[in-house]
Design a protein around this motif. Structure first.
Motif, short mmCIF file in Angstrom:
data_model
loop_
_atom_site.label_atom_id
_atom_site.label_comp_id
_atom_site.label_asym_id
_atom_site.label_seq_id
_atom_site.Cartn_x
_atom_site.Cartn_y
_atom_site.Cartn_z
N ARG A 20 0.84 -1.21 0.00
CA ARG A 20 0.00 0.00 0.00
C ARG A 20 0.87 1.25 0.00
NH1 ARG A 20 -3.89 1.20 4.89
NH2 ARG A 20 -2.04 2.19 5.69
N ALA A 21 1.94 1.24 0.79
CA ALA A 21 2.84 2.40 0.83
C ALA A 21 3.55 2.58 -0.52
CB ALA A 21 3.86 2.22 1.95
N ARG A 22 4.07 1.49 -1.07
CA ARG A 22 4.80 1.56 -2.34
C ARG A 22 3.89 2.01 -3.48
NH1 ARG A 22 7.61 -3.64 -3.54
NH2 ARG A 22 8.94 -2.92 -1.87
N ARG A 23 2.67 1.52 -3.47
CA ARG A 23 1.74 1.82 -4.57
C ARG A 23 0.86 3.04 -4.30
NH1 ARG A 23 0.82 -4.61 -5.19
NH2 ARG A 23 2.77 -4.95 -6.32
N GLN A 24 1.05 3.63 -3.14
CA GLN A 24 0.39 4.89 -2.76
C GLN A 24 -1.14 4.81 -2.77
OE1 GLN A 24 2.22 7.73 -5.38
NE2 GLN A 24 4.11 7.74 -4.20
N LEU A 25 -1.66 3.75 -2.16
CA LEU A 25 -3.10 3.61 -1.99
C LEU A 25 -3.49 4.36 -0.72
CD1 LEU A 25 -5.88 2.47 -2.63
CD2 LEU A 25 -5.20 0.35 -1.48
N ARG A 26 -4.23 5.44 -0.89
CA ARG A 26 -4.62 6.26 0.26
C ARG A 26 -5.66 5.56 1.12
NH1 ARG A 26 -6.54 11.10 -2.81
NH2 ARG A 26 -8.06 11.01 -1.14
N GLU A 27 -5.65 5.89 2.40
CA GLU A 27 -6.56 5.28 3.38
C GLU A 27 -8.03 5.49 3.01
OE1 GLU A 27 -7.25 2.92 6.62
OE2 GLU A 27 -5.27 3.53 5.96
N ASP A 28 -8.38 6.71 2.60
CA ASP A 28 -9.79 6.97 2.27
C ASP A 28 -10.22 6.20 1.02
OD1 ASP A 28 -8.15 8.62 0.70
OD2 ASP A 28 -9.61 10.24 0.62
N VAL A 29 -9.31 6.00 0.08
CA VAL A 29 -9.64 5.23 -1.13
C VAL A 29 -9.79 3.76 -0.75
CG1 VAL A 29 -8.87 4.56 -3.44
CG2 VAL A 29 -8.50 6.91 -2.63
N ALA A 65 -14.64 7.65 -6.22
CA ALA A 65 -14.93 6.61 -7.21
C ALA A 65 -13.88 6.62 -8.31
CB ALA A 65 -16.33 6.81 -7.79
N ARG A 66 -13.49 7.80 -8.77
CA ARG A 66 -12.45 7.90 -9.81
C ARG A 66 -11.12 7.36 -9.29
NH1 ARG A 66 -14.89 12.63 -10.62
NH2 ARG A 66 -13.30 13.84 -9.55
N GLN A 67 -10.77 7.69 -8.06
CA GLN A 67 -9.50 7.25 -7.50
C GLN A 67 -9.49 5.75 -7.22
OE1 GLN A 67 -8.17 9.83 -4.26
NE2 GLN A 67 -9.49 11.41 -5.14
N ALA A 68 -10.65 5.17 -6.95
CA ALA A 68 -10.74 3.74 -6.64
C ALA A 68 -10.73 2.90 -7.91
CB ALA A 68 -12.01 3.46 -5.85
#
Length: 110
Positions: A20-29, A65-68
């Motif tokens: 998640r950190a490497r791929r930059q998946l945000r907590e809210d997403v 939705a766009r970010q997910a």
């Protein structure tokens, strides 16, 4: 817009935290994906991805939705977050996955 997504508590693996950190998946997403994502069982795990057409109307054109879009989150049978990755064809990839694995196995046996 509708009310914010409430975070859900899922146990995390170390692998998931690193990915998640490497791929930059945000907590809210991530919370959005887990709340509204479609679950599909493939390759021994549960794959979760957001299908915009299945979202409530209030969320369909939202920034979340766009970010997910395109994210796939993998859950174990114990509901532990295993890993996450992004694919442009996430829902098609998940649907195709079991068929491709079955045909690969049949080719190896021949």
């Amino acid at each position: 817009m509708c009310c914010p997504v409430q975070p859900r508590a899922f146990p995390l693996t170390r692998h998931f935290i690193e990915r998640r950190a490497r791929r930059q998946l945000r907590e809210d997403v991530l919370d959005f994906i887990l709340e509204f994502g479609a679950r599909a069982r493939a390759a021994g795990m549960t794959h979760v991805t957001v299908l915009e057409r299945d979202l409530p109307a209030a969320w369909r054109h939202s920034s979340l939705a766009r970010q997910a879009r395109g994210w796939i989150v993998l859950l174990s049978d114990q509901e532990r977050l295993i890993t996450c990755y992004r694919r442009g064809d996430a829902s098609r990839f998940i649907r195709r996955k079991p068929k491709r694995r079955m045909s690969d196995t049949q080719v190896q046996r021949a």
